[in-house]
Design a protein around this motif. Structure first.
Motif: not given
Ligand code: NAD
Ligand code: ZN
Ligand code: ZN
Lengths: 391, 195
Positions: A38, A60-61, A170
């Motif tokens: 990201c 975080h994805e 996200d």
């Protein structure tokens, strides 16, 4: 297991690390089938937040399959479930969660004292996103421990490809929230700065929400072509004056709604001299961010318009024209995305064929190629817009 | 030293630990640039703190002020060289190398009793100049955008029904939630226009 590990500025490696294990009854472990890099990861790649430790796992994805479930999460999850993991960790019970403000959950930051000190009051725990938000190991890995797993997951059906579902973690809800925050109404002209993955999702969201005219701003031709594909009018800020073009396209009145999908790392160029000054100040640690887009939005926005900030800012910014903003009566909305607030609705739109987020993936690679892919995505090399990694 | 050493942030007990390290995203050119950045800091500090000694060793009498200025210059170019914008720093280092060589040139004259020291210094600076140029070219090549910047994604709409048919599609079953309304719909409640 293998994981992408932060070792320092611009130094990410695919290391072998110990496997995660259940730590609390509400935990689950998922076997990651797909994950992505990201724009927010780039801020850490550039070491702009001094709260990473060498050895922290990025990402975080992520999505995957549940392989272990803690006793307290058993009612909600079972082995074999296919889930997308929101980048925000939420308890589902606190005051903020009950209001739908999941990215500021009061309970999931396990380093709450640090969050309280830095932000005034803590925000939610996030995966792979510094120790200010809990220092939780991230999901660019073969396995991920999901804390508060009973509420921190989106169940997704079999039979739909990872490519279409992964971004529920996200950028799809993030782009959607950018458009919702802008309170887009039919007839609006919406200007969107930044045609990265987040900007691209915001463009599609603005169209689905009925914006009459969507104007997308960037300087990378391949990203502008992707914006045009969804019906946006484009402005190349290295070729044209953004303010002049926006006024031309709105009968001199300016856009009703302005969305910042760029954030702290505005492109540095001599055509926008404030960015050069901001960069110099950043190097001397006299300013944290390069808020060129904020300045431009406040200046060009129609009076009584809305400024929706979804690009991430990190700390102290200089020379924000508060006088213009106040006198024009602008509304500011901003947040880290409250991911689960939107995922149910967006999953239905994916299944219904209203949107197919896989359009944004330009590069697919094995997790072991992660370090090169970070550099490629950062350098905007090889036409890279979004990297999907498979462990 | 990472700033986190000062803030006493520590990793939590159960988190995965590194067992074996893999190759880094840093290229050799990036590492060379970083080494040159630190060299800049070392040299810059020495020039700032001990310009007299340097002048004496090289037979550059009366040039103490200039040497101190060069020290400041070294530090100024170290900052971008150690940053993400390495190219800017390396370019300024190359310009600085040229100045150093120009300053050393008169000291090579046979009238200077310290000309052997000056010759060694010149050779060192020349070597570093080559490294600076190599790092500059390497960083530039490693982080260039071409080819691919001409890629055309105008077939990637992401809206399976096409942009026109998709406009406003979500409004059929989605309203902006009340806590996200910014404009309000007050027109009906405004006092009637006096006419
Ligand atoms: N709020 C959230 O929940 C959330 C979630 C995900 C990402 N983000 C943030 O969104 C931002 C964008 O993420 P991304 O993945 O799309 O990153 P990205 O780096 O791929 O995209 C940024 C784009 O902005 C463009 N840009 C730079 N300066 C510009 C300027 N002055 N005017 C117009 N365009 C400019 C760049 O060319 C690039 O295409 C990042 O700051 C990221 O941290 C926020
Ligand atoms: Zn993100
Ligand atoms: Zn909560």
């Amino acid at each position: 297991m293998r994981a992408l590990v932060w070792h320092g500025k611009e130094d990410i490696r695919c290391d072998t690390v110990s496997d995660p294990a259940l730590e609390h009854p509400r935990d689950a472990i998922i076997k990651v089938t797909s994950c992505a890099i990201c724009g927010s990861d780039l801020h850490l790649f550039h070491n702009l937040v001094p709260a990473m430790l060498p050895g922290d796992i990025m990402g975080h994805e992520s999505m995957g399959e549940v392989v272990e479930v803690g006793s307290a999460a058993k009612g909600k999850l079972k082995k074999g479930d296919r889930v997308v993991i929101p980048f925000t960790i939420q308890c589902g019970e606190c005051d903020q969660c009950r209001r739908g403000n999941f990215s500021v959950c009061e309970r999931t930051n396990r380093k709450k004292e640090l969050g309280d000190k830095v932000f005034g009051h803590t925000t939610a725990g996030l995966f792979g996103y510094t120790h200010l938000t809990g220092g939780y190991p991230g999901g660019q890995a073969e396995y991920l421990r999901v804390p508060f797993a009973d509420t921190t997951h989106v169940k997704v059906p079999d039979g739909v490809d990872d490519e279409k579902l992964l971004f529920l973690s996200d950028i799809l809800p993030t782009g959607w929230q950018a458009a919702v925050q802008a309170d887009i109404q039919p007839g609006d002209t919406v200007a969107i700065w930044g045609c990265g993955p987040v900007g691209q999702m915001a463009i599609r969201s603005a169209i689905l929400l009925g914006a009459e005219q969507v104007i997308a701003i960037d300087h990378l031709p391949e990203r502008l072509s992707m914006a045009e594909a969804a019906g946006a009018i484009t402005i190349d800020f290295e070729q044209d004056s953004v303010v002049e073009r926006l006024n031309e396209l709105t009968g001199g009145k300016g856009p009703h709604k302005c969305i910042d999908a760029v954030g702290t790392e505005s492109h540095v160029n001599f055509g926008q001299p404030d960015t050069v000054l901001d960069r110099a100040k950043q190097m001397l640690m006299a300013e944290n961010d390069r808020p060129h887009v904020l300045r431009e939005m406040i200046y060009v926005c129609r009076p009584a318009g809305v400024i929706s900030i979804i690009g991430v800012y990190l700390g102290l910014v200089d020379k924000i024209p508060m006088g213009q903003a106040m006198n024009k009566g602008l509304t500011f909305r901003m947040a880290q995305a409250h991911v689960p607030r939107w995922t149910g609705d967006l999953l239905r739109r994916i299944e219904d064929g209203q949107i197919d987020p896989s359009f944004v993936i330009t590069h697919k690679a094995d997790l072991s190629q992660g370090p090169e892919m970070y550099a490629k995505f950062r350098d905007k090399a090889d036409g890279c817009v979004k990297v999907m990694l498979q462990p | 030293m990472p700033a986190t050493n000062l803030t006493r942030i520590a990793r939590s007990k159960g988190d995965p630990r590194i067992e074996r390290k893999g190759p880094s995203s840093l290229t050799d050119a990036d590492r060379l640039a970083r080494a040159l950045g630190w060299l800049s800091i070392g040299l810059g500090m020495t020039e700032l703190v001990a310009p007299g000694r340097i002048a004496r060793t090289l037979g550059l009498h009366g040039k103490e002020g200039l040497i101190r200025g060069y020290g400041a210059r070294e530090l100024a170019s170290a900052i971008p060289t150690l940053s993400v914008n390495k190219q800017v720093g390396l370019a300024s280092r190359i310009a600085g190398d040229a100045l150093d060589l120009a300053t050393l040139a008169p000291a090579l004259h046979h009238s200077n009793p310290k000309r052997h020291n000056a010759a060694i210094a010149t050779a060192l600076v020349a070597g570093i100049t080559l490294l600076d140029i190599a790092a500059y070219a390497g960083v530039k090549a490693a982080h260039r955008r071409e080819p691919g910047s001409d890629r055309d994604y105008s077939d990637r709409s992401g809206l399976p029904r096409g942009p026109q048919a998709s406009r406003g599609l979500a409004r059929k079953d989605f309203q902006i939630p009340p806590d996200y309304r910014a404009e309000g719909t007050v027109a009906a409640e405004l006092p009637a226009r006096a006419s």
